[in-house]
Design an enzyme around this catalytic site. Structure first.
Site, PDB file in Angstrom:
ATOM      1  CG  HIS A  42      -2.034   0.941   1.162  1.00  0.00           C
ATOM      2  ND1 HIS A  42      -1.910   2.276   1.434  1.00  0.00           N
ATOM      3  CD2 HIS A  42      -3.323   0.737   0.793  1.00  0.00           C
ATOM      4  CE1 HIS A  42      -3.087   2.864   1.261  1.00  0.00           C
ATOM      5  NE2 HIS A  42      -3.957   1.957   0.868  1.00  0.00           N
ATOM      6  CG  ASP A  48      -8.579  -3.157  -3.274  1.00  0.00           C
ATOM      7  OD1 ASP A  48      -9.797  -3.010  -3.090  1.00  0.00           O
ATOM      8  OD2 ASP A  48      -7.835  -2.250  -3.640  1.00  0.00           O
TER       9      ASP A  48
HETATM   10  N1  ACO Z   1       3.970  -7.860  -4.818  1.00  0.00           N
HETATM   11  C1  ACO Z   1       5.320  -8.062  -4.898  1.00  0.00           C
HETATM   12  N2  ACO Z   1       6.232  -7.104  -4.664  1.00  0.00           N
HETATM   13  C2  ACO Z   1       5.770  -5.888  -4.343  1.00  0.00           C
HETATM   14  C3  ACO Z   1       4.400  -5.598  -4.240  1.00  0.00           C
HETATM   15  C4  ACO Z   1       3.469  -6.645  -4.486  1.00  0.00           C
HETATM   16  N3  ACO Z   1       2.157  -6.439  -4.396  1.00  0.00           N
HETATM   17  N4  ACO Z   1       4.215  -4.300  -3.908  1.00  0.00           N
HETATM   18  C5  ACO Z   1       5.439  -3.769  -3.809  1.00  0.00           C
HETATM   19  N5  ACO Z   1       6.375  -4.720  -4.066  1.00  0.00           N
HETATM   20  C6  ACO Z   1       7.841  -4.575  -3.981  1.00  0.00           C
HETATM   21  C7  ACO Z   1       8.396  -3.753  -5.143  1.00  0.00           C
HETATM   22  O1  ACO Z   1       8.769  -4.561  -6.227  1.00  0.00           O
HETATM   23  C8  ACO Z   1       9.575  -3.074  -4.464  1.00  0.00           C
HETATM   24  O2  ACO Z   1      10.609  -4.015  -4.376  1.00  0.00           O
HETATM   25  P1  ACO Z   1      12.169  -3.544  -4.467  1.00  0.00           P
HETATM   26  O3  ACO Z   1      12.368  -2.699  -3.243  1.00  0.00           O
HETATM   27  O4  ACO Z   1      12.923  -4.814  -4.478  1.00  0.00           O
HETATM   28  O5  ACO Z   1      12.267  -2.749  -5.746  1.00  0.00           O
HETATM   29  C9  ACO Z   1       9.079  -2.799  -3.043  1.00  0.00           C
HETATM   30  O6  ACO Z   1       8.092  -3.815  -2.794  1.00  0.00           O
HETATM   31  C10 ACO Z   1       8.448  -1.430  -2.851  1.00  0.00           C
HETATM   32  O7  ACO Z   1       7.499  -1.258  -3.874  1.00  0.00           O
HETATM   33  P2  ACO Z   1       6.906   0.130  -4.331  1.00  0.00           P
HETATM   34  O8  ACO Z   1       6.307   0.015  -5.688  1.00  0.00           O
HETATM   35  O9  ACO Z   1       7.932   1.198  -4.108  1.00  0.00           O
HETATM   36  O10 ACO Z   1       5.757   0.351  -3.298  1.00  0.00           O
HETATM   37  P3  ACO Z   1       4.743   1.515  -3.353  1.00  0.00           P
HETATM   38  O11 ACO Z   1       4.479   1.861  -1.940  1.00  0.00           O
HETATM   39  O12 ACO Z   1       5.146   2.599  -4.256  1.00  0.00           O
HETATM   40  O13 ACO Z   1       3.485   0.826  -4.072  1.00  0.00           O
HETATM   41  C11 ACO Z   1       1.439  -0.258  -4.403  1.00  0.00           C
HETATM   42  C12 ACO Z   1       2.319   0.585  -3.457  1.00  0.00           C
HETATM   43  C13 ACO Z   1       1.243   0.443  -5.763  1.00  0.00           C
HETATM   44  C14 ACO Z   1       0.058  -0.409  -3.753  1.00  0.00           C
HETATM   45  C15 ACO Z   1       2.117  -1.649  -4.597  1.00  0.00           C
HETATM   46  O14 ACO Z   1       2.351  -2.264  -3.360  1.00  0.00           O
HETATM   47  C16 ACO Z   1       1.307  -2.562  -5.523  1.00  0.00           C
HETATM   48  O15 ACO Z   1       1.439  -2.477  -6.742  1.00  0.00           O
HETATM   49  N6  ACO Z   1       0.444  -3.467  -4.902  1.00  0.00           N
HETATM   50  C17 ACO Z   1      -0.403  -4.308  -5.699  1.00  0.00           C
HETATM   51  C18 ACO Z   1      -1.599  -3.505  -6.219  1.00  0.00           C
HETATM   52  C19 ACO Z   1      -2.637  -3.248  -5.143  1.00  0.00           C
HETATM   53  O16 ACO Z   1      -2.990  -4.132  -4.368  1.00  0.00           O
HETATM   54  N7  ACO Z   1      -3.163  -2.015  -5.115  1.00  0.00           N
HETATM   55  C20 ACO Z   1      -4.204  -1.633  -4.173  1.00  0.00           C
HETATM   56  C21 ACO Z   1      -3.757  -0.570  -3.230  1.00  0.00           C
HETATM   57  S1  ACO Z   1      -5.047  -0.243  -2.047  1.00  0.00           S
HETATM   58  C22 ACO Z   1      -6.121   0.860  -2.792  1.00  0.00           C
HETATM   59  O17 ACO Z   1      -5.774   1.681  -3.624  1.00  0.00           O
HETATM   60  C23 ACO Z   1      -7.542   0.809  -2.356  1.00  0.00           C
END
Ligand code: ACO
Length: 432
Positions: free
Chosen positions: A309, A366
């Site tokens: 998140h 979600d």
């Molecule tokens: N699965 C696997 N790896 C992940 C995930 C995931 N769901 N989310 C983040 N990571 C990893 C990234 O690859 C990154 O790894 P690294 O440090 O080795 O490069 C690290 O975790 C940090 O990731 P970011 O993208 O910087 O995290 P950010 O906080 O920007 O992104 C987000 C948040 C977009 C929600 C992300 O976690 C994601 O894409 N999750 C899946 C989509 C989702 O469930 N969205 C719903 C959000 S809730 C809502 O809007 C109601």
């Protein structure tokens, strides 16, 4: 003793910037005069570290997994309240007394129908039109159908706010059910004099000859689902509502902009992405083990949807509540869902895996919201429009904060220009 100012040094010049403290101890450096005083702006791509407003609606502490509306913990609201009461709380700032609750419920019932002329908008859409595309268009038309409530003059619009707010919530609920029926080739059903959630289930599942019979477990689960989405601080769609409102736009138009922002897969679209992920894991005969291994590759296309998140670095409190409720609902209905079993396997594996733990990736709302909607009989193609019904109170309350803020100004961020520097126009015959 916490400092009251922050010192900023640019070359050899020092500036003193005030520190603002919120009621929960959150601290911010007040940058409003930075450009005037120093000639610099703040650069914060995506506003991830920018407080764009002061607000009294929702408190969120992502590090500790805390969410409160108007001071009330989400766990207590989920346990004791329902969607309509929480909507009132979010919009008006206090839990309603019985008279206020009755009056609000009355307005919701009275304004639930969509007028015949407005119903004709539906015929303009192809049968397979995406639900969110339909919702944004139809909701923005409310400003055209009810121009007296949507004058783009805050003073006048606020005079009608107590009508426009429940009207928006009630009509959007009805429009969502109509979108479902339209897309599935079913005739529209007229709303009945029922409580909010039951009326929605009636609008969805009654047919002209057989009325939907409310099932308390189903009603309660729907109430909970909507309540858990009621507001979530300055997320993408709510910030959009505030931005549009800051130009003086009316409530309906501002909400419609919020719905547009909600449609993206990184925001409201994640709930259906989770279901597609679970279904494909199931179809491939995986129990989640192979998927978890792939999700750790770092590739965006293999992400474990419903995990991670933008602000929570802990368990999203809503995910915990909804996960338990999903389990209970299926047990009470005597149903089972293989996708729920896969979701639990994924959650268990991820919460014991160094990759997810070290990155503080936990389930978000979600992860389980799609499963509870599936148990309620709501199809995946309208999951994101369901989120929009739930989020209405938050959008409305934020619109009101903008509209009543005498010191408010139009949202107008700046940028760092990195394009071409000044050059002279080149006539066509000299362009090569
Ligand atoms: N699965 C696997 N790896 C992940 C995930 C995931 N769901 N989310 C983040 N990571 C990893 C990234 O690859 C990154 O790894 P690294 O440090 O080795 O490069 C690290 O975790 C940090 O990731 P970011 O993208 O910087 O995290 P950010 O906080 O920007 O992104 C987000 C948040 C977009 C929600 C992300 O976690 C994601 O894409 N999750 C899946 C989509 C989702 O469930 N969205 C719903 C959000 S809730 C809502 O809007 C109601």
């Amino acid at each position: 003793m916490q400092p009251k100012t922050a010192q900023l040094k640019i070359d050899d010049k020092e500036y003193s910037l005030p520190i603002i403290t919120g009621t929960e101890g959150e601290r911010a450096i007040d940058m409003r005069n930075l450009r005037k005083d120093t000639g610099h702006i703040c650069y914060d791509q995506g506003y991830g570290n920018t407080g764009s407003c002061e607000s009294t609606i929702t408190y969120l502490d992502g590090d500790n997994g805390v969410l409160r509306h108007r001071g009330y913990p989400i766990e207590q609201l989920a346990m004791f309240s329902n969607y309509v009461e929480t909507a009132y709380l979010v919009i008006y700032g206090e839990l309603p007394n019985s008279k206020q609750r009755k009056a609000f419920g009355h307005l919701l019932r009275e304004h639930s129908a969509i007028e015949t002329q407005m119903q004709r908008i539906f015929d303009g859409f192809p049968k397979n039109a995406p639900a969110m595309g339909m919702l944004t268009s139809i909701v923005s038309s409310l400003a055209a159908y009810y121009p007296e409530l949507a004058t783009n003059n805050f003073e006048k619009d606020l005079e009608h706010f107590d009508l426009a707010a429940p009207m928006a919530i009630s009509k959007i609920r009805t429009i969502v059910a109509m979108i479902y029926r339209y897309r599935h080739g079913l005739p529209f059903i007229h709303p009945r004099d029922l409580p909010f959630a039951d009326n929605f289930l009636h609008l969805m599942f009654s047919d002209p000859y057989v009325a939907y019979v409310p099932v308390p477990e189903v009603t309660n689960a729907l109430n909970l689902l909507l309540l858990l989405h009621a507001d979530h601080e300055q997320n993408c769609s709510t910030s959009t509502v505030r931005m549009v409102a800051s130009s003086g736009a009316n409530l309906f138009t501002s909400i419609s902009a919020g719905i547009c922002a909600l449609s993206g897969p990184l925001h409201g679209g994640a709930n259906s992405a989770v279901m597609h992920m679970l279904q494909s894991i199931h179809d491939e005969g995986d129990d989640g083990t192979r998927f978890i291994a792939a999700a750790k590759s770092g590739s965006k296309s293999n992400r474990l949807m419903g995990f991670g998140h933008a602000v929570y670095r802990n368990y999203d409190p809503r995910a915990r509540i909804i996960g338990t409720a999903c389990d209970k609902l299926l047990t009470r209905l005597g149903k089972s869902d293989p996708l729920l079993d896969i979701a639990k396997n994924l959650e268990h594996a991820a919460l014991n895996d160094e990759y997810f733990l070290s990155r503080k990736l936990y389930p978000n709302v979600d992860f389980y919201s799609g499963l509870i909607m599936r148990a309620l009989g709501i199809p995946t193609d309208i999951f994101t429009v369901m989120f929009a019904i739930g989020r209405c109170p938050g959008w409305i309350a934020n619109w009101k904060e903008v509209a009543t803020n005498a010191k408010g100004r139009i949202y107008r961020p700046r940028q760092i220009y990195i394009g071409a520097v000044k050059r002279d126009y080149v006539p066509m015959d000299k362009r090569g």
